[in-house]
Motif scaffolding. Structure first.
Motif, PDB file in Angstrom:
ATOM      1  N   UNK A 160      21.453  70.530  66.028  1.00  0.00           N
ATOM      2  CA  UNK A 160      21.084  69.115  66.108  1.00  0.00           C
ATOM      3  C   UNK A 160      20.597  68.574  64.768  1.00  0.00           C
ATOM      4  N   UNK A 161      20.557  69.415  63.732  1.00  0.00           N
ATOM      5  CA  UNK A 161      20.282  68.941  62.381  1.00  0.00           C
ATOM      6  C   UNK A 161      21.557  68.883  61.536  1.00  0.00           C
ATOM      7  N   UNK A 162      22.710  69.119  62.169  1.00  0.00           N
ATOM      8  CA  UNK A 162      23.997  69.072  61.474  1.00  0.00           C
ATOM      9  C   UNK A 162      24.878  68.055  62.196  1.00  0.00           C
ATOM     10  N   UNK A 163      25.235  66.987  61.527  1.00  0.00           N
ATOM     11  CA  UNK A 163      26.021  65.932  62.153  1.00  0.00           C
ATOM     12  C   UNK A 163      27.500  66.315  62.244  1.00  0.00           C
ATOM     13  N   UNK A 164      28.226  65.561  63.052  1.00  0.00           N
ATOM     14  CA  UNK A 164      29.674  65.756  63.106  1.00  0.00           C
ATOM     15  C   UNK A 164      30.292  65.481  61.743  1.00  0.00           C
ATOM     16  N   UNK A 168      29.767  70.023  61.908  1.00  0.00           N
ATOM     17  CA  UNK A 168      29.056  70.980  62.760  1.00  0.00           C
ATOM     18  C   UNK A 168      30.009  71.890  63.519  1.00  0.00           C
ATOM     19  N   UNK A 169      31.066  71.322  64.125  1.00  0.00           N
ATOM     20  CA  UNK A 169      31.992  72.132  64.917  1.00  0.00           C
ATOM     21  C   UNK A 169      32.825  73.053  64.032  1.00  0.00           C
ATOM     22  N   UNK A 213      19.138  63.963  62.476  1.00  0.00           N
ATOM     23  CA  UNK A 213      18.970  64.440  63.848  1.00  0.00           C
ATOM     24  C   UNK A 213      20.180  63.966  64.638  1.00  0.00           C
ATOM     25  N   UNK A 214      21.047  64.903  64.993  1.00  0.00           N
ATOM     26  CA  UNK A 214      22.288  64.580  65.702  1.00  0.00           C
ATOM     27  C   UNK A 214      22.173  65.057  67.143  1.00  0.00           C
ATOM     28  N   UNK A 215      21.550  64.245  67.980  1.00  0.00           N
ATOM     29  CA  UNK A 215      21.397  64.606  69.386  1.00  0.00           C
ATOM     30  C   UNK A 215      22.742  64.478  70.083  1.00  0.00           C
ATOM     31  N   UNK A 216      23.086  65.481  70.901  1.00  0.00           N
ATOM     32  CA  UNK A 216      24.387  65.489  71.562  1.00  0.00           C
ATOM     33  C   UNK A 216      24.214  65.546  73.080  1.00  0.00           C
ATOM     34  N   UNK A 217      25.184  64.972  73.760  1.00  0.00           N
ATOM     35  CA  UNK A 217      25.190  64.994  75.220  1.00  0.00           C
ATOM     36  C   UNK A 217      25.573  66.387  75.701  1.00  0.00           C
ATOM     37  N   UNK A 218      25.455  66.594  76.998  1.00  0.00           N
ATOM     38  CA  UNK A 218      25.861  67.882  77.581  1.00  0.00           C
ATOM     39  C   UNK A 218      27.325  68.183  77.257  1.00  0.00           C
ATOM     40  N   UNK A 219      28.189  67.180  77.403  1.00  0.00           N
ATOM     41  CA  UNK A 219      29.615  67.391  77.121  1.00  0.00           C
ATOM     42  C   UNK A 219      29.837  67.713  75.648  1.00  0.00           C
ATOM     43  N   UNK A 220      29.139  67.009  74.764  1.00  0.00           N
ATOM     44  CA  UNK A 220      29.291  67.265  73.324  1.00  0.00           C
ATOM     45  C   UNK A 220      28.759  68.642  72.965  1.00  0.00           C
TER      46      UNK A 220
END
Length: 267
Positions: A160-164, A168-169, A213-220
């Motif tokens: 969550x500290x690494x953005x798209x 990150x992926x 701060x890259x908060x992601x949803x459950x799906x993400x």
């Protein structure tokens, strides 16, 4: 914290590892970290509970992995040492476990001696490298770990500290690409799914201080496990993942903990 900061440390802006240390009641942080930590607490007073819940997940997941035959661990985003550390959990189950820690904060390097107290049968090493530099991490880890045998890749409270935009992926994919079949990925990740308004405010405050701060949803979050076989119960709210493997964190039941955790096996 008293004394001079380690060489290369920027104490002019908060650092996630030092903020995490402050949340856990540690001493290895600076006024800028405490100031931002207090701003986060003003948005959600459960932030220290979240930090402890993440730590407890790491303990349970490491214990599960060691009990299921994993003997090598690569922990990226180690943070400032707290006991028990990952290697202590793993080596309590399997004394021959080998662990490589990695972080980019000089204060973690200053505490590396605490990380290096391995069992006689196992090994523990520390790398100073940025999570966004997978080649440096892989090159260093190969000196301690056998990439011909399964490795558990630990990314606890890191992604969550690494953005798209920062890949990150691709980072996770690159690290996993070097690990053999039978390896595992263990991850926790903060989310805005349960606290949307507080999360927007937290993102803006940290952005103003130079922290992504890259908060992601459950799906993400689940996307990080594409192509892997999720260990039951799959993606779960962090403290609900195999709670029988550890002690509950005081306060974890006081509202929803806004974060997910999962472990998955590489086929």
């Amino acid at each position: 914290m008293t004394g001079q900061p380690p060489t290369g440390m920027d104490t002019g802006k908060p650092h996630p590892a030092r903020m995490y240390d402050w949340y856990l009641g540690g001493k290895d942080n600076y006024p800028v970290d405490e100031e931002m930590g207090r701003q986060m607490l003003a948005l959600d007073p459960r932030v220290p509970v979240m930090a402890r819940v993440n730590r407890a997940f790491m303990h349970r997941a490491t214990r599960w992995l060691a009990q299921n035959g994993v003997r090598q661990f690569l922990d990226i985003g180690t943070g400032i040492p707290t006991e028990p550390n990952l290697h202590q959990i793993a080596q309590a189950v399997a004394p021959d476990a080998r662990v490589v820690y990695c972080d980019n904060d000089p204060i973690v390097l200053a505490h590396a001696a605490a990380l290096l107290r391995s069992s006689d049968a196992g090994a523990t090493e520390y790398l100073q490298a940025d999570a966004r530099d997978p080649e440096a991490i892989l090159d260093g880890a190969r000196k301690v770990l056998d990439f011909g045998r399964p490795v558990a890749l630990s990314l606890v409270a890191l992604l969550h500290f690494v953005s798209d935009a920062d890949g990150a992926h691709a980072l996770v994919g690159r690290l996993l690409s070097e690990l053999p079949s039978g390896s595992y990925l263990m991850v926790t990740h903060a989310t805005a799914d349960f606290t949307p308004e507080e999360s927007v405010a937290a993102i803006e405050k940290l952005k103003a201080a130079g922290v992504t701060l890259a908060l992601r949803s459950r799906a993400e979050f689940t996307r990080f496990f594409d192509g892997l076989d999720l260990v039951e119960p799959g993606v779960a709210v962090v403290h609900e993942w195999h709670p029988e493997l550890g002690e509950p964190v005081p306060g974890q039941e006081d509202g929803v903990i806004p974060g997910y955790g999962a472990v998955a096996r590489k086929p």
